[in-house]
Motif scaffolding. Structure first.
Motif, PDB file in Angstrom:
ATOM      1  N   PRO A 165     -70.757 -69.335  33.367  1.00 48.81           N
ATOM      2  CA  PRO A 165     -71.407 -70.659  32.548  1.00 48.81           C
ATOM      3  C   PRO A 165     -72.922 -69.859  32.187  1.00 48.81           C
ATOM      4  O   PRO A 165     -74.145 -70.360  31.347  1.00 48.81           O
ATOM      5  CB  PRO A 165     -72.171 -72.125  32.894  1.00 48.81           C
ATOM      6  N   GLY A 166     -73.265 -68.633  32.721  1.00 46.13           N
ATOM      7  CA  GLY A 166     -74.979 -67.860  32.333  1.00 46.13           C
ATOM      8  C   GLY A 166     -75.863 -68.700  32.255  1.00 46.13           C
ATOM      9  O   GLY A 166     -75.818 -69.429  33.707  1.00 46.13           O
ATOM     10  N   TYR A 185     -74.631 -63.648  26.709  1.00 44.32           N
ATOM     11  CA  TYR A 185     -74.995 -65.088  28.116  1.00 44.32           C
ATOM     12  C   TYR A 185     -74.184 -65.189  29.074  1.00 44.32           C
ATOM     13  O   TYR A 185     -74.709 -66.069  29.264  1.00 44.32           O
ATOM     14  CB  TYR A 185     -75.648 -65.448  26.325  1.00 44.32           C
ATOM     15  N   MET A 186     -73.809 -65.144  28.691  1.00 46.97           N
ATOM     16  CA  MET A 186     -72.055 -65.229  30.262  1.00 46.97           C
ATOM     17  C   MET A 186     -73.055 -64.315  31.100  1.00 46.97           C
ATOM     18  O   MET A 186     -72.899 -63.506  31.190  1.00 46.97           O
ATOM     19  CB  MET A 186     -71.105 -65.000  29.922  1.00 46.97           C
ATOM     20  N   ARG A 211     -75.820 -73.924  26.844  1.00 46.95           N
ATOM     21  CA  ARG A 211     -75.100 -75.711  27.357  1.00 46.95           C
ATOM     22  C   ARG A 211     -74.088 -76.150  26.201  1.00 46.95           C
ATOM     23  O   ARG A 211     -72.582 -75.870  26.695  1.00 46.95           O
ATOM     24  CB  ARG A 211     -76.218 -76.456  27.448  1.00 46.95           C
ATOM     25  N   GLY A 212     -74.403 -75.851  24.685  1.00 47.16           N
ATOM     26  CA  GLY A 212     -74.000 -75.994  24.108  1.00 47.16           C
ATOM     27  C   GLY A 212     -71.706 -74.718  23.958  1.00 47.16           C
ATOM     28  O   GLY A 212     -70.752 -75.948  23.503  1.00 47.16           O
ATOM     29  N   SER A 213     -72.466 -73.685  24.531  1.00 44.59           N
ATOM     30  CA  SER A 213     -70.746 -72.765  24.613  1.00 44.59           C
ATOM     31  C   SER A 213     -69.909 -73.739  25.508  1.00 44.59           C
ATOM     32  O   SER A 213     -69.144 -74.187  25.517  1.00 44.59           O
ATOM     33  CB  SER A 213     -71.590 -71.718  25.056  1.00 44.59           C
ATOM     34  N   CYS A 249     -65.734 -58.181  35.854  1.00 48.07           N
ATOM     35  CA  CYS A 249     -65.086 -59.434  34.879  1.00 48.07           C
ATOM     36  C   CYS A 249     -64.877 -59.035  33.344  1.00 48.07           C
ATOM     37  O   CYS A 249     -63.471 -59.926  33.224  1.00 48.07           O
ATOM     38  CB  CYS A 249     -65.944 -60.380  35.886  1.00 48.07           C
ATOM     39  N   TRP A 250     -66.245 -58.589  33.211  1.00 51.39           N
ATOM     40  CA  TRP A 250     -65.879 -58.657  31.694  1.00 51.39           C
ATOM     41  C   TRP A 250     -64.463 -58.007  31.119  1.00 51.39           C
ATOM     42  O   TRP A 250     -63.750 -58.141  29.820  1.00 51.39           O
ATOM     43  CB  TRP A 250     -67.262 -58.335  30.850  1.00 51.39           C
ATOM     44  N   ARG A 251     -64.707 -56.520  31.777  1.00 52.80           N
ATOM     45  CA  ARG A 251     -64.221 -54.999  31.375  1.00 52.80           C
ATOM     46  C   ARG A 251     -62.250 -56.175  31.727  1.00 52.80           C
ATOM     47  O   ARG A 251     -61.113 -56.341  30.875  1.00 52.80           O
ATOM     48  CB  ARG A 251     -64.225 -53.876  32.492  1.00 52.80           C
ATOM     49  N   SER A 252     -62.214 -56.972  32.665  1.00 56.12           N
ATOM     50  CA  SER A 252     -60.483 -57.475  33.527  1.00 56.12           C
ATOM     51  C   SER A 252     -60.456 -58.395  32.249  1.00 56.12           C
ATOM     52  O   SER A 252     -58.940 -58.522  31.900  1.00 56.12           O
ATOM     53  CB  SER A 252     -60.638 -57.567  34.923  1.00 56.12           C
ATOM     54  N   TYR A 253     -60.979 -59.366  32.035  1.00 57.73           N
ATOM     55  CA  TYR A 253     -60.949 -60.067  30.573  1.00 57.73           C
ATOM     56  C   TYR A 253     -60.474 -59.247  29.969  1.00 57.73           C
ATOM     57  O   TYR A 253     -59.302 -60.150  29.656  1.00 57.73           O
ATOM     58  CB  TYR A 253     -61.709 -60.937  30.952  1.00 57.73           C
ATOM     59  N   GLY A 254     -60.778 -58.796  29.321  1.00 60.55           N
ATOM     60  CA  GLY A 254     -60.389 -57.751  28.443  1.00 60.55           C
ATOM     61  C   GLY A 254     -59.172 -57.199  27.865  1.00 60.55           C
ATOM     62  O   GLY A 254     -58.893 -57.046  27.387  1.00 60.55           O
ATOM     63  N   GLU A 255     -58.983 -56.314  29.082  1.00 61.57           N
ATOM     64  CA  GLU A 255     -57.880 -55.772  29.370  1.00 61.57           C
ATOM     65  C   GLU A 255     -56.704 -57.118  29.754  1.00 61.57           C
ATOM     66  O   GLU A 255     -55.635 -56.803  28.716  1.00 61.57           O
ATOM     67  CB  GLU A 255     -58.277 -54.863  31.095  1.00 61.57           C
TER      68      GLU A 255
END
Length: 130
Positions: A56-57, A19-20, A66-68, A26-32
């Protein structure tokens, strides 16, 4: 192509967060990055909070998102604005995750500024601050 966080990333197919709003690259780069830090024994507790707050999705429509975002911003504020040590941040995150629905409902009512002020003044009452 630009991700919601502003990063220029390649257009690619692949997994992303449920849900982001992160693009797959970008998600792959963050994981790396997190894998490299972990491989070198580097603990990066604020990296996840900063990343999540920048993606923030659909926070305007999705209560879960929102809570996240709120919890991640609270943790960043607890450290940078209130000087809470990194060793206490997990406790803050856990406490606010448990209370997020009540806290967000209170912010949605009239008098938001007062409510936020009351929240800020209550830092000293947190168990991790005693």
């Amino acid at each position: 192509m630009n991700c919601d966080c502003g990063a220029a990333v390649a257009s690619e197919d692949g997994p992303s967060h449920a849900y982001m709003s992160a693009l797959p690259a970008c998600w792959r780069s963050y994981g790396e990055l997190m894998a490299r830090l972990s491989a070198h024994g580097v603990s990066a507790p604020l990296h996840m909070d900063a990343y999540a707050a920048q993606h923030p999705g659909n926070a305007l429509q999705d209560r879960r998102q929102r809570g996240s975002v709120a919890v991640h911003l609270i943790v960043l504020g607890a450290h940078f604005d209130f000087g809470l040590p990194l060793s206490h941040l997990f406790s803050v995150k856990r406490q606010f995750n448990l209370a997020a629905a009540r806290w967000l409902a209170r912010l949605a009512r009239p008098g938001t500024a007062e409510n936020m002020g009351g929240t800020a003044r209550s830092w000293d009452s947190l168990p991790c601050r005693r």
